[in-house]
Scaffold this active site. Structure first.
Site, short mmCIF file in Angstrom:
data_model
loop_
_atom_site.label_atom_id
_atom_site.label_comp_id
_atom_site.label_asym_id
_atom_site.label_seq_id
_atom_site.Cartn_x
_atom_site.Cartn_y
_atom_site.Cartn_z
N SER A 1 6.00 3.77 2.15
CA SER A 1 7.22 4.55 1.93
C SER A 1 6.93 5.79 1.09
CB SER A 1 8.30 3.69 1.26
OG SER A 1 7.86 3.22 0.00
N LEU B 1 0.82 -1.21 0.00
CA LEU B 1 0.00 0.00 0.00
C LEU B 1 0.86 1.26 0.00
CD1 LEU B 1 -2.81 -1.09 2.50
CD2 LEU B 1 -2.79 -1.21 0.00
N SER B 2 2.15 1.11 -0.20
CA SER B 2 3.07 2.23 -0.43
C SER B 2 3.21 3.16 0.76
CB SER B 2 2.66 3.02 -1.68
OG SER B 2 2.78 2.21 -2.82
N ASP C 1 3.36 5.66 -7.24
CA ASP C 1 3.00 5.67 -5.82
C ASP C 1 3.07 7.08 -5.24
OD1 ASP C 1 2.91 2.98 -6.26
OD2 ASP C 1 4.65 2.48 -5.03
#
Length: 395
Positions: free
Chosen positions: A127, A124-125, A171
């Site tokens: 970062s 789910l990103s 992202d």
């Protein structure tokens, strides 16, 4: 939200001044997988799982960070040459500072407390949410006007060049620029984007996490990328102006496909079909035809399984099960492949029964549990109001 309140309380306990508070979302990709590095289209959306950052200037040349979830601190002089922390998580923040300085922005010292509710490792990103949130927050803190597209590029470069992860731009882009109740069609060649409404408010996005993390994903990612590049090189012999599969028509591919290795031809075919699926899916959203949209998700998974060959047995089990469960409008694997999550569109009234039935089905076949996360489509990175209280007791 308790997490947000805890972050604010920790900031006041550790640092001085009144911080700004940034909310930066995770993301899902509804359709359009492995198209990004082929200059294609993707259809991601920001979701209501977030990283929260409390940020304030300090009277020094140092960045002072506290990460709520591991309960760790880090401090560095940010006025000189930056180097990796050796701890992992600070590098995402230092990478943003590094990019800002490379682009002519000179942040002074600042304090930061952050944490969130984005599941780590679920695709789910988190970062990208952290990088985008830090970049957005510093731009507001130091009153810089950075265009949204440039901000996304800088956040991506922070991860590419400083952290050392060669991610695409999707992202960071959708996390920073997402829109509530809308998916974003992003052109990965031009970085032009437009929004398409998800008009059905009675739908949840549900992620079913196999909890499988396979090293094969990174090595096979590079193989798929090189296979696509090989297909382009062969087609360039006939159409020299072609630079990527984005510029290849199905007619051109079929005309010269026999000159390719059959596997390379399959990979190229998938990319062309997936790009068309994204564009057709956008039309479905415009027409509020969510059932047609869901069928394209299933078709995307079939292509990823049979043509691009990046699925795995566990992901296939989850998608096959979803097809048989009431209330599921569409499902597919999401991400690089060989493990990770499936993304499912589920009508709210069937949400509990879906979670129960798919968990039982997966456990029965594999003997293993899955993790399940549910989300709604949210807005992109933004400032939020600070709670008025400054202590845990007051909060």
């Amino acid at each position: 939200m308790q997490k947000l309140k805890k972050i604010v309380a920790e900031f006041y306990q550790r640092y001085e001044g009144d911080p700004i508070l940034v909310q930066s979302p995770g993301r899902v990709n509804l359709i359009g997988e492995h198209t990004d590095y082929n200059d294609g289209f993707v259809l991601p959306a920001a979701i209501d799982k977030h990283i929260f950052l409390a940020l304030a200037e300090n009277e020094s040349n140092r960045g002072r960070f506290y990460a709520i979830d591991p309960g760790e601190t880090f401090e560095a002089d940010i006025s000189g040459q930056l180097s990796k922390s050796g701890k992992g998580w600070p590098d995402y923040l230092l990478g943003v500072v590094d990019q800002l300085r490379r682009h002519g922005y000179d942040p002074g010292g600042f304090d930061c407390v952050f944490g969130g509710n984005i599941p780590i490792g679920a695709g789910l990103s988190s970062s990208a949410a952290l990088e985008g949130g830090m970049l957005f927050g510093l731009s507001r803190l130091f009153e810089w006007e950075i265009p949204p597209v440039e901000m996304a590029k800088m956040a991506q470069k922070a991860e590419n060049d400083f952290v050392g992860v060669q991610c695409g731009i999707m992202d960071q882009f959708v996390s920073l620029n997402g829109k509530k109740d809308h998916a974003m069609k992003l052109d990965c060649r031009s970085l032009e984007y437009e929004f398409y409404p998800l008009k059905r408010r009675d739908i949840h996005i549900v992620l079913c996490d196999t909890r499988i993390r396979r090293e094969l994903a990174s090595s096979e990612y590079n193989v798929r990328r090189s296979q696509c590049e090989e297909g382009v090189r062969i087609l360039q012999q006939h159409e020299p102006g072609i630079n990527s599969l984005r510029e290849v028509s199905p007619e051109l591919l079929n005309r010269h496909g026999q000159k390719m290795d059959p596997v390379v031809f399959k990979r190229c075919t998938y990319i062309l079909e997936e790009n068309k699926r994204v564009q057709d899916a956008c039309r479905d959203l415009e027409e509020n035809d969510i059932h047609a949209f869901g069928q394209r998700m299933y078709a995307s998974h079939t292509g990823l399984r049979d043509q691009y060959e990046v699925s795995c047995a566990e992901l296939d089990i989850l998608v096959d099960a979803a097809r048989t469960i009431d209330g599921v409008l569409g499902a597919r694997m999401m991400g690089g492949g060989f493990g990770g999550c499936t993304i499912n569109l589920v009508e709210d009234r069937y949400l509990d029964s879906f979670k129960e039935r798919i968990s039982q089905r997966y456990q029965k076949i594999t003997g293993q549990p899955i993790a399940i996360y549910q989300a709604k489509i949210s807005a992109g990175t933004q400032l939020v109001d600070l709670p008025k209280a400054k202590t845990d007791k007051e909060l």
